[in-house]
Design an enzyme around this catalytic site. Structure first.
Site, PDB file in Angstrom:
ATOM      1  N   LYS A  15     -55.822  -1.394 148.763  1.00  0.00           N
ATOM      2  CA  LYS A  15     -56.428  -0.569 147.723  1.00  0.00           C
ATOM      3  C   LYS A  15     -56.050   0.905 147.916  1.00  0.00           C
ATOM      4  O   LYS A  15     -55.641   1.582 146.974  1.00  0.00           O
ATOM      5  CB  LYS A  15     -57.936  -0.752 147.876  1.00  0.00           C
ATOM      6  CG  LYS A  15     -58.748  -0.271 146.752  1.00  0.00           C
ATOM      7  CD  LYS A  15     -60.201  -0.271 147.154  1.00  0.00           C
ATOM      8  CE  LYS A  15     -60.911  -1.559 146.867  1.00  0.00           C
ATOM      9  NZ  LYS A  15     -62.359  -1.442 147.041  1.00  0.00           N
ATOM     10  N   ASP A  81     -65.032   0.318 143.870  1.00  0.00           N
ATOM     11  CA  ASP A  81     -65.501  -1.034 144.153  1.00  0.00           C
ATOM     12  C   ASP A  81     -64.864  -1.923 143.104  1.00  0.00           C
ATOM     13  O   ASP A  81     -64.846  -1.589 141.919  1.00  0.00           O
ATOM     14  CB  ASP A  81     -67.019  -1.155 144.116  1.00  0.00           C
ATOM     15  CG  ASP A  81     -67.437  -2.451 144.790  1.00  0.00           C
ATOM     16  OD1 ASP A  81     -67.174  -2.595 146.004  1.00  0.00           O
ATOM     17  OD2 ASP A  81     -67.984  -3.354 144.121  1.00  0.00           O
ATOM     18  N   TYR A 163     -56.594 -11.341 145.821  1.00  0.00           N
ATOM     19  CA  TYR A 163     -56.406 -12.507 144.959  1.00  0.00           C
ATOM     20  C   TYR A 163     -55.141 -12.407 144.090  1.00  0.00           C
ATOM     21  O   TYR A 163     -54.922 -13.243 143.220  1.00  0.00           O
ATOM     22  CB  TYR A 163     -57.627 -12.677 144.043  1.00  0.00           C
ATOM     23  CG  TYR A 163     -58.937 -12.886 144.786  1.00  0.00           C
ATOM     24  CD1 TYR A 163     -59.366 -14.160 145.143  1.00  0.00           C
ATOM     25  CD2 TYR A 163     -59.755 -11.802 145.136  1.00  0.00           C
ATOM     26  CE1 TYR A 163     -60.569 -14.352 145.823  1.00  0.00           C
ATOM     27  CE2 TYR A 163     -60.957 -11.984 145.814  1.00  0.00           C
ATOM     28  CZ  TYR A 163     -61.344 -13.247 146.156  1.00  0.00           C
ATOM     29  OH  TYR A 163     -62.536 -13.436 146.829  1.00  0.00           O
ATOM     30  N   ASP A 164     -54.326 -11.383 144.307  1.00  0.00           N
ATOM     31  CA  ASP A 164     -53.150 -11.164 143.446  1.00  0.00           C
ATOM     32  C   ASP A 164     -52.263 -12.408 143.242  1.00  0.00           C
ATOM     33  O   ASP A 164     -51.831 -12.670 142.119  1.00  0.00           O
ATOM     34  CB  ASP A 164     -52.293 -10.005 143.982  1.00  0.00           C
ATOM     35  CG  ASP A 164     -52.869  -8.643 143.608  1.00  0.00           C
ATOM     36  OD1 ASP A 164     -53.722  -8.584 142.699  1.00  0.00           O
ATOM     37  OD2 ASP A 164     -52.466  -7.640 144.217  1.00  0.00           O
ATOM     38  N   HIS A 189     -56.353  -3.126 136.626  1.00  0.00           N
ATOM     39  CA  HIS A 189     -57.728  -2.646 136.440  1.00  0.00           C
ATOM     40  C   HIS A 189     -57.913  -1.275 137.111  1.00  0.00           C
ATOM     41  O   HIS A 189     -58.490  -0.356 136.544  1.00  0.00           O
ATOM     42  CB  HIS A 189     -58.688  -3.677 137.032  1.00  0.00           C
ATOM     43  CG  HIS A 189     -58.359  -4.109 138.445  1.00  0.00           C
ATOM     44  ND1 HIS A 189     -57.088  -4.466 138.832  1.00  0.00           N
ATOM     45  CD2 HIS A 189     -59.118  -4.185 139.570  1.00  0.00           C
ATOM     46  CE1 HIS A 189     -57.089  -4.784 140.110  1.00  0.00           C
ATOM     47  NE2 HIS A 189     -58.297  -4.616 140.586  1.00  0.00           N
ATOM     48  N   ARG A 190     -57.401  -1.183 138.345  1.00  0.00           N
ATOM     49  CA  ARG A 190     -57.575   0.069 139.119  1.00  0.00           C
ATOM     50  C   ARG A 190     -56.853   1.221 138.434  1.00  0.00           C
ATOM     51  O   ARG A 190     -57.345   2.343 138.388  1.00  0.00           O
ATOM     52  CB  ARG A 190     -57.049  -0.168 140.544  1.00  0.00           C
ATOM     53  CG  ARG A 190     -57.329   0.941 141.520  1.00  0.00           C
ATOM     54  CD  ARG A 190     -57.175   0.491 142.945  1.00  0.00           C
ATOM     55  NE  ARG A 190     -58.114  -0.555 143.292  1.00  0.00           N
ATOM     56  CZ  ARG A 190     -57.819  -1.850 143.386  1.00  0.00           C
ATOM     57  NH1 ARG A 190     -56.567  -2.279 143.221  1.00  0.00           N
ATOM     58  NH2 ARG A 190     -58.749  -2.743 143.660  1.00  0.00           N
TER      59      ARG A 190
HETATM   60  P1  IMP Z   1     -64.174  -4.042 147.921  1.00  0.00           P
HETATM   61  O1  IMP Z   1     -63.360  -3.287 148.898  1.00  0.00           O
HETATM   62  O2  IMP Z   1     -65.525  -4.423 148.396  1.00  0.00           O
HETATM   63  O3  IMP Z   1     -64.214  -3.366 146.582  1.00  0.00           O
HETATM   64  O4  IMP Z   1     -63.425  -5.410 147.769  1.00  0.00           O
HETATM   65  C1  IMP Z   1     -62.686  -5.728 146.697  1.00  0.00           C
HETATM   66  C2  IMP Z   1     -62.159  -7.142 146.878  1.00  0.00           C
HETATM   67  O5  IMP Z   1     -61.849  -7.636 145.589  1.00  0.00           O
HETATM   68  C3  IMP Z   1     -60.863  -7.127 147.673  1.00  0.00           C
HETATM   69  O6  IMP Z   1     -61.075  -7.397 149.030  1.00  0.00           O
HETATM   70  C4  IMP Z   1     -60.087  -8.237 146.989  1.00  0.00           C
HETATM   71  O7  IMP Z   1     -60.457  -9.463 147.540  1.00  0.00           O
HETATM   72  C5  IMP Z   1     -60.562  -8.166 145.548  1.00  0.00           C
HETATM   73  N1  IMP Z   1     -59.698  -7.261 144.766  1.00  0.00           N
HETATM   74  C6  IMP Z   1     -60.013  -6.046 144.252  1.00  0.00           C
HETATM   75  N2  IMP Z   1     -58.958  -5.489 143.638  1.00  0.00           N
HETATM   76  C7  IMP Z   1     -57.951  -6.358 143.785  1.00  0.00           C
HETATM   77  C8  IMP Z   1     -56.600  -6.337 143.382  1.00  0.00           C
HETATM   78  O8  IMP Z   1     -56.068  -5.359 142.794  1.00  0.00           O
HETATM   79  N3  IMP Z   1     -55.881  -7.419 143.700  1.00  0.00           N
HETATM   80  C9  IMP Z   1     -56.403  -8.483 144.359  1.00  0.00           C
HETATM   81  N4  IMP Z   1     -57.649  -8.554 144.783  1.00  0.00           N
HETATM   82  C10 IMP Z   1     -58.430  -7.492 144.492  1.00  0.00           C
END
Ligand code: IMP
Length: 209
Positions: A15, A81, A163-164, A189-190
């Protein structure tokens, strides 16, 4: 104009990489930014950093992560998030996306098992990103982005993270795991949320100068 300094509050390497790439390319003169990560905290600051993501929405968890760092530094911070919502699973894993299982491989394995009985037309899903920005005074503002896709039954591609490899994006006929970083940046999305943030930040810097 001095570069506007702010911190990214995230321990997720995939991320952070995407956020830095986007900001590096999209924050353009006359604006500039000095974007720092948790790596630039000293040991005592690192020890204090402990966001407990117990919110029930992306917004609450983005806020928890941003506040966790802001309360240590009292400097501007940005947190993301994000997660995957699968319609056939009533929106799961959703805010639990990172806690669904211990590793990306196990998370994908569980997701595919849960969807075994669902045919492709029943596997609609979306990635969601919620960004929380806190300025040096403690004011907060949120930006949201999403992208629609389908969960396929075999991972494809080894770009990206999370999950990409199982998130198929019909307009490009590829999974997010098969997209190059530039291709993912165009549609993710990001990026949608970051675009709104950069637009806001340019105005914010202009009016605070
Ligand atoms: P966070 O750091 O708690 O927001 O975790 C987000 C989780 O959602 C990540 O660990 C991934 O498993 C999933 N996720 C969020 N954004 C992406 C993305 O761009 N690609 C793939 N998985 C994502």
């Amino acid at each position: 104009m001095n570069p506007y300094k702010f911190y990214i509050s995230s321990e997720n390497e995939g991320k952070v990489k995407e956020i830095l790439k986007f900001l590096h390319e999209e924050i353009r003169p006359p604006f500039s930014a000095n974007v720092l990560t948790l790596n630039s905290l000293d040991e005592s600051q690192k020890n204090k950093y402990n966001p407990v993501e117990n919110g029930i929405s992306f917004l609450e968890n983005a806020r928890i992560k941003a506040r966790a760092l802001y309360s240590i530094l009292r400097e501007p911070v940005l947190a993301d998030d994000s997660g995957l919502e699968v319609d056939a699973l009533n929106g799961e894993p959703g805010v639990f996306s990172s806690r669904y299982e211990k590793t990306d491989e196990l998370r994908i394995g569980r997701l595919l098992r849960e969807l075994t009985d669902f045919q492709q037309q029943m596997r609609s899903a979306r990635f969601i990103s919620c960004l929380c920005f806190i300025d040096k005074f403690g004011n907060e503002i949120f930006f949201n982005g999403k992208v629609e896709g389908i969960i396929i039954d075999q991972p494809r591609g080894n770009h990206g993270f999370g999950y990409d490899p199982v998130f198929y994006y019909p307009p490009l006929n590829k999974t997010f795991g098969e997209l190059t970083p530039d291709e993912k940046q165009n549609v993710s999305h990001r990026s949608h949320a970051l675009k709104l943030f950069v637009h806001f930040l340019a105005k914010y810097i202009e009016f605070s100068a």
